[in-house]
Motif scaffolding. Structure first.
Motif, PDB file in Angstrom:
ATOM      1  N   SER A   1       0.752  -1.132   0.000  1.00  0.00           N
ATOM      2  CA  SER A   1       0.003  -0.250  -0.040  1.00  0.00           C
ATOM      3  C   SER A   1       0.857   1.435  -0.006  1.00  0.00           C
ATOM      4  CB  SER A   1      -1.064  -0.063   1.154  1.00  0.00           C
ATOM      5  OG  SER A   1      -1.621  -1.160   1.214  1.00  0.00           O
ATOM      6  N   GLU A   2       1.817   1.219   0.992  1.00  0.00           N
ATOM      7  CA  GLU A   2       2.748   2.444   0.966  1.00  0.00           C
ATOM      8  C   GLU A   2       3.416   2.570  -0.364  1.00  0.00           C
ATOM      9  OE1 GLU A   2       5.255   1.873   4.225  1.00  0.00           O
ATOM     10  OE2 GLU A   2       3.831   2.170   5.846  1.00  0.00           O
TER      11      GLU A   2
ATOM     12  N   GLU B   1       4.160   5.713  -5.265  1.00  0.00           N
ATOM     13  CA  GLU B   1       4.082   5.793  -6.842  1.00  0.00           C
ATOM     14  C   GLU B   1       3.169   7.010  -7.348  1.00  0.00           C
ATOM     15  OE1 GLU B   1       3.310   1.855  -8.168  1.00  0.00           O
ATOM     16  OE2 GLU B   1       5.524   1.085  -7.682  1.00  0.00           O
ATOM     17  N   LEU B   2       1.942   7.011  -6.752  1.00  0.00           N
ATOM     18  CA  LEU B   2       0.881   7.882  -7.011  1.00  0.00           C
ATOM     19  C   LEU B   2       1.452   9.401  -6.713  1.00  0.00           C
ATOM     20  CD1 LEU B   2      -2.179   6.081  -6.222  1.00  0.00           C
ATOM     21  CD2 LEU B   2      -1.470   6.356  -8.696  1.00  0.00           C
ATOM     22  N   SER B   3       2.028   9.399  -5.457  1.00  0.00           N
ATOM     23  CA  SER B   3       2.583  10.755  -4.806  1.00  0.00           C
ATOM     24  C   SER B   3       3.585  11.348  -5.447  1.00  0.00           C
ATOM     25  CB  SER B   3       2.793  10.603  -3.417  1.00  0.00           C
ATOM     26  OG  SER B   3       3.169  11.945  -2.839  1.00  0.00           O
ATOM     27  N   GLU B   4       4.410  10.339  -6.223  1.00  0.00           N
ATOM     28  CA  GLU B   4       5.626  10.904  -6.755  1.00  0.00           C
ATOM     29  C   GLU B   4       5.363  11.869  -7.862  1.00  0.00           C
ATOM     30  OE1 GLU B   4       9.228  10.673  -5.855  1.00  0.00           O
ATOM     31  OE2 GLU B   4       7.911  10.199  -3.910  1.00  0.00           O
TER      32      GLU B   4
ATOM     33  N   ASP C   1       5.858  14.494  15.228  1.00  0.00           N
ATOM     34  CA  ASP C   1       6.210  15.658  14.767  1.00  0.00           C
ATOM     35  C   ASP C   1       7.248  15.860  13.697  1.00  0.00           C
ATOM     36  OD1 ASP C   1       4.241  16.403  16.944  1.00  0.00           O
ATOM     37  OD2 ASP C   1       5.642  16.452  18.446  1.00  0.00           O
ATOM     38  N   VAL C   2       7.437  14.782  13.055  1.00  0.00           N
ATOM     39  CA  VAL C   2       8.806  14.886  12.089  1.00  0.00           C
ATOM     40  C   VAL C   2       7.913  14.512  10.838  1.00  0.00           C
ATOM     41  CG1 VAL C   2      10.747  14.827  13.730  1.00  0.00           C
ATOM     42  CG2 VAL C   2       9.812  12.892  12.732  1.00  0.00           C
ATOM     43  N   PHE C   3       8.586  14.911   9.678  1.00  0.00           N
ATOM     44  CA  PHE C   3       8.202  14.445   8.212  1.00  0.00           C
ATOM     45  C   PHE C   3       8.890  13.077   7.906  1.00  0.00           C
ATOM     46  CE2 PHE C   3       8.008  19.167   7.047  1.00  0.00           C
ATOM     47  CZ  PHE C   3       6.660  19.285   7.017  1.00  0.00           C
ATOM     48  N   LYS C   4       7.922  12.168   7.801  1.00  0.00           N
ATOM     49  CA  LYS C   4       8.236  10.780   7.450  1.00  0.00           C
ATOM     50  C   LYS C   4       8.266  10.626   5.778  1.00  0.00           C
ATOM     51  CE  LYS C   4       9.450   9.141  11.401  1.00  0.00           C
ATOM     52  NZ  LYS C   4      10.962   8.778  11.536  1.00  0.00           N
ATOM     53  N   TYR C   5       7.718  11.553   5.087  1.00  0.00           N
ATOM     54  CA  TYR C   5       7.613  11.492   3.665  1.00  0.00           C
ATOM     55  C   TYR C   5       7.430  12.748   3.253  1.00  0.00           C
ATOM     56  CZ  TYR C   5       6.132  10.676  -1.099  1.00  0.00           C
ATOM     57  OH  TYR C   5       5.986  10.594  -2.503  1.00  0.00           O
ATOM     58  N   VAL C   6       7.894  13.120   1.944  1.00  0.00           N
ATOM     59  CA  VAL C   6       7.528  14.402   1.286  1.00  0.00           C
ATOM     60  C   VAL C   6       7.634  14.051  -0.239  1.00  0.00           C
ATOM     61  CG1 VAL C   6       7.880  16.218   3.093  1.00  0.00           C
ATOM     62  CG2 VAL C   6       9.718  15.363   1.704  1.00  0.00           C
ATOM     63  N   ASN C   7       6.785  14.285  -0.929  1.00  0.00           N
ATOM     64  CA  ASN C   7       6.811  14.103  -2.319  1.00  0.00           C
ATOM     65  C   ASN C   7       7.841  15.356  -3.235  1.00  0.00           C
ATOM     66  OD1 ASN C   7       4.784  16.005  -2.622  1.00  0.00           O
ATOM     67  ND2 ASN C   7       3.691  14.976  -4.284  1.00  0.00           N
ATOM     68  N   PRO C   8       8.047  14.983  -4.256  1.00  0.00           N
ATOM     69  CA  PRO C   8       8.765  16.211  -5.149  1.00  0.00           C
ATOM     70  C   PRO C   8       8.004  17.347  -5.137  1.00  0.00           C
ATOM     71  CG  PRO C   8       8.853  14.138  -6.233  1.00  0.00           C
ATOM     72  CD  PRO C   8       7.735  13.921  -5.116  1.00  0.00           C
TER      73      PRO C   8
ATOM     74  N   GLN D   1       3.545   2.656   8.826  1.00  0.00           N
ATOM     75  CA  GLN D   1       4.250   1.608   9.189  1.00  0.00           C
ATOM     76  C   GLN D   1       3.708   1.187  10.774  1.00  0.00           C
ATOM     77  OE1 GLN D   1       8.449   3.005   9.135  1.00  0.00           O
ATOM     78  NE2 GLN D   1       8.431   2.720   7.075  1.00  0.00           N
ATOM     79  N   GLY D   2       2.417   1.015  10.775  1.00  0.00           N
ATOM     80  CA  GLY D   2       1.631   0.616  11.888  1.00  0.00           C
ATOM     81  C   GLY D   2       1.348   1.582  13.077  1.00  0.00           C
ATOM     82  N   GLU D   3       1.986   2.749  12.883  1.00  0.00           N
ATOM     83  CA  GLU D   3       1.748   3.932  14.024  1.00  0.00           C
ATOM     84  C   GLU D   3       0.740   5.078  13.555  1.00  0.00           C
ATOM     85  OE1 GLU D   3       5.120   4.994  15.973  1.00  0.00           O
ATOM     86  OE2 GLU D   3       6.208   3.046  16.043  1.00  0.00           O
ATOM     87  N   THR D   4       0.269   5.426  14.449  1.00  0.00           N
ATOM     88  CA  THR D   4      -0.527   6.815  13.933  1.00  0.00           C
ATOM     89  C   THR D   4       0.283   7.802  13.314  1.00  0.00           C
ATOM     90  OG1 THR D   4      -0.309   7.636  16.318  1.00  0.00           O
ATOM     91  CG2 THR D   4      -2.552   6.493  15.726  1.00  0.00           C
ATOM     92  N   ALA D   5      -0.361   8.632  12.320  1.00  0.00           N
ATOM     93  CA  ALA D   5       0.318   9.630  11.344  1.00  0.00           C
ATOM     94  C   ALA D   5      -0.736  10.556  11.009  1.00  0.00           C
ATOM     95  CB  ALA D   5       1.198   8.887  10.614  1.00  0.00           C
ATOM     96  N   VAL D   6      -0.065  11.676  10.474  1.00  0.00           N
ATOM     97  CA  VAL D   6      -0.950  12.590   9.578  1.00  0.00           C
ATOM     98  C   VAL D   6      -0.619  12.486   8.091  1.00  0.00           C
ATOM     99  CG1 VAL D   6      -1.662  14.981   9.603  1.00  0.00           C
ATOM    100  CG2 VAL D   6      -1.056  14.056  11.595  1.00  0.00           C
ATOM    101  N   VAL D   7      -1.327  12.349   7.352  1.00  0.00           N
ATOM    102  CA  VAL D   7      -1.382  12.420   6.056  1.00  0.00           C
ATOM    103  C   VAL D   7      -2.011  13.506   5.357  1.00  0.00           C
ATOM    104  CG1 VAL D   7      -1.691  11.263   3.946  1.00  0.00           C
ATOM    105  CG2 VAL D   7      -1.025   9.853   5.907  1.00  0.00           C
TER     106      VAL D   7
END
Length: 356
Positions: free
Chosen positions: A135-136, A141-144, A156-163, A234-240
């Motif tokens: 899923s990730e 792939e879609l986000s890129e 409180d930190v970025f785990k992913y950012v797209n281009p 990755q199994g933990e709460t996050a903000v998308v």
């Protein structure tokens, strides 16, 4: 659940196979009597988990575990089930990536029950992780390729950012990953953004759309519109969330507002039903009513605007505009009963108006 069990004692293997399949009907146990035979079967078949003895002739359980992890590059569940309970063996197994280390001891029925539960749990967890990774990967792939900025915040930190996100704020990806998200927020909006992120990061918040002032890498302020939801990563709460840079749009809107307010002729905005949504000061002064008295009024109900005979004609023109049949905004209406009717700067006639 297809499981490969490896042990150099034939009677034990057959007994274990019988007990495990009886204990957990989802288990289908294949067997091998040496580490080499086990490796060969792993090369030929797909399994959901591995159970192996430690001390065997030829390739032992630790060697097989190391080979599986290094040469097959897989995190398939691997349980070391052995009667040799030395501490150094357990430590090596953990270092090589074993999932569980269980000893052969006690009542057979009881120990096979524990083993069945262990391998079933590990397989279920493994499949969940694989599905999450798929899923990730699809999301990435879609986000890129997305035309909007996309991000994931966790702890409180970025785990992913797209281009596109990097482009909006002027950073490279490696400059943002594991960095505090507040570094991209202007001081006056930090509390607003922090409150929203904390609510959704806790899993209690709802999806939300809002605007704030961000900080570009150069230090200049940019206007941002964001939409974010509570989720998991990755199994933990996050903000998308997704966001866009609305700086130019906001400036254009402010410029239009200034022009609209200060134009010396009457200007107004109607909704699709022909009711007044907005108007400028020139309009208000000419009509002579307050804002509260005018907002929501239908075009044909406005005093000092239309003569009685032109009401039907005006309604017909308005319908054409709404239906896309009339492109010229100056054809909305004609000004009547005015001592000095204003003229449209576009065509010089006494026709004026605006439709949203």
């Amino acid at each position: 659940m297809d499981v490969l069990m490896i042990d150099d004692e034939p009677d034990f293997v057959e007994q274990a196979k019988m007990f495990l399949e009886k204990e957990e009907e989802r288990l289908d146990i294949d067997t091998a009597l040496t580490g080499e035979e086990g490796w060969s079967k792993l090369e030929e078949n797909a399994y959901d988990g591995i159970i192996s003895d430690y001390k065997m002739r030829g390739m032992d359980g630790l060697e097989l575990l190391k080979k599986v992890r290094e040469e097959r590059d897989t995190d398939i569940p691997f349980i070391l089930f052995t009667g040799k309970g030395r501490e150094e063996v357990a430590m090596k197994a953990l270092n090589f990536g074993v999932d569980r280390y269980l000893q052969k001891k006690g009542d057979p029925k009881s120990q096979y029950g524990v083993l069945a539960d262990a391998i079933t749990q590990e397989i279920e967890h493994w499949h969940s992780k694989k599905e999450m990774r798929r899923s990730e990967k699809k999301y990435r792939e879609l986000s890129e390729k997305s035309l909007v900025g996309t991000y994931i915040i966790q702890n409180d930190v970025f785990k992913y950012v797209n281009p596109e996100f990097c482009k909006i704020f002027g950073y490279d990806e490696d400059e943002l990953i594991d960095e505090k998200y507040l570094k991209l927020v202007s001081p006056e909006d930090k509390e607003l953004v922090k409150e929203g992120v904390e609510n959704r990061q806790s899993g209690n918040g709802e999806e939300k759309r809002y605007t704030f002032q961000g900080l570009h890498k150069t230090g200049r302020k940019i206007d941002i519109e964001v939409f974010s939801v509570p989720s998991t990563y990755q199994g933990e709460t996050a903000v998308v969330g997704t966001l866009i840079d609305i700086t130019e749009r906001k400036r254009a809107k402010e410029k239009f507002r200034s022009l609209f307010e200060n134009i010396p002729i009457m200007a107004f905005v109607l909704d699709e039903e022909g009711r007044l949504k907005e108007f400028n000061e020139a309009f208000r002064q000419k009509i002579g009513y307050s804002r509260e008295e005018l907002i929501g009024k239908h075009l044909t109900d406005l005093p000092n605007i239309l003569s009685e005979e032109d009401r039907e004609k005006t309604l017909e023109r308005f319908k054409k505009i709404i239906n896309g049949e009339c492109k010229d905004w100056t054809e909305i209406m004609e000004i009547h009963e005015l001592d000095d009717p204003p003229t449209c700067p576009k065509c010089g006639s006494g026709k004026i108006g605006m439709v949203e």
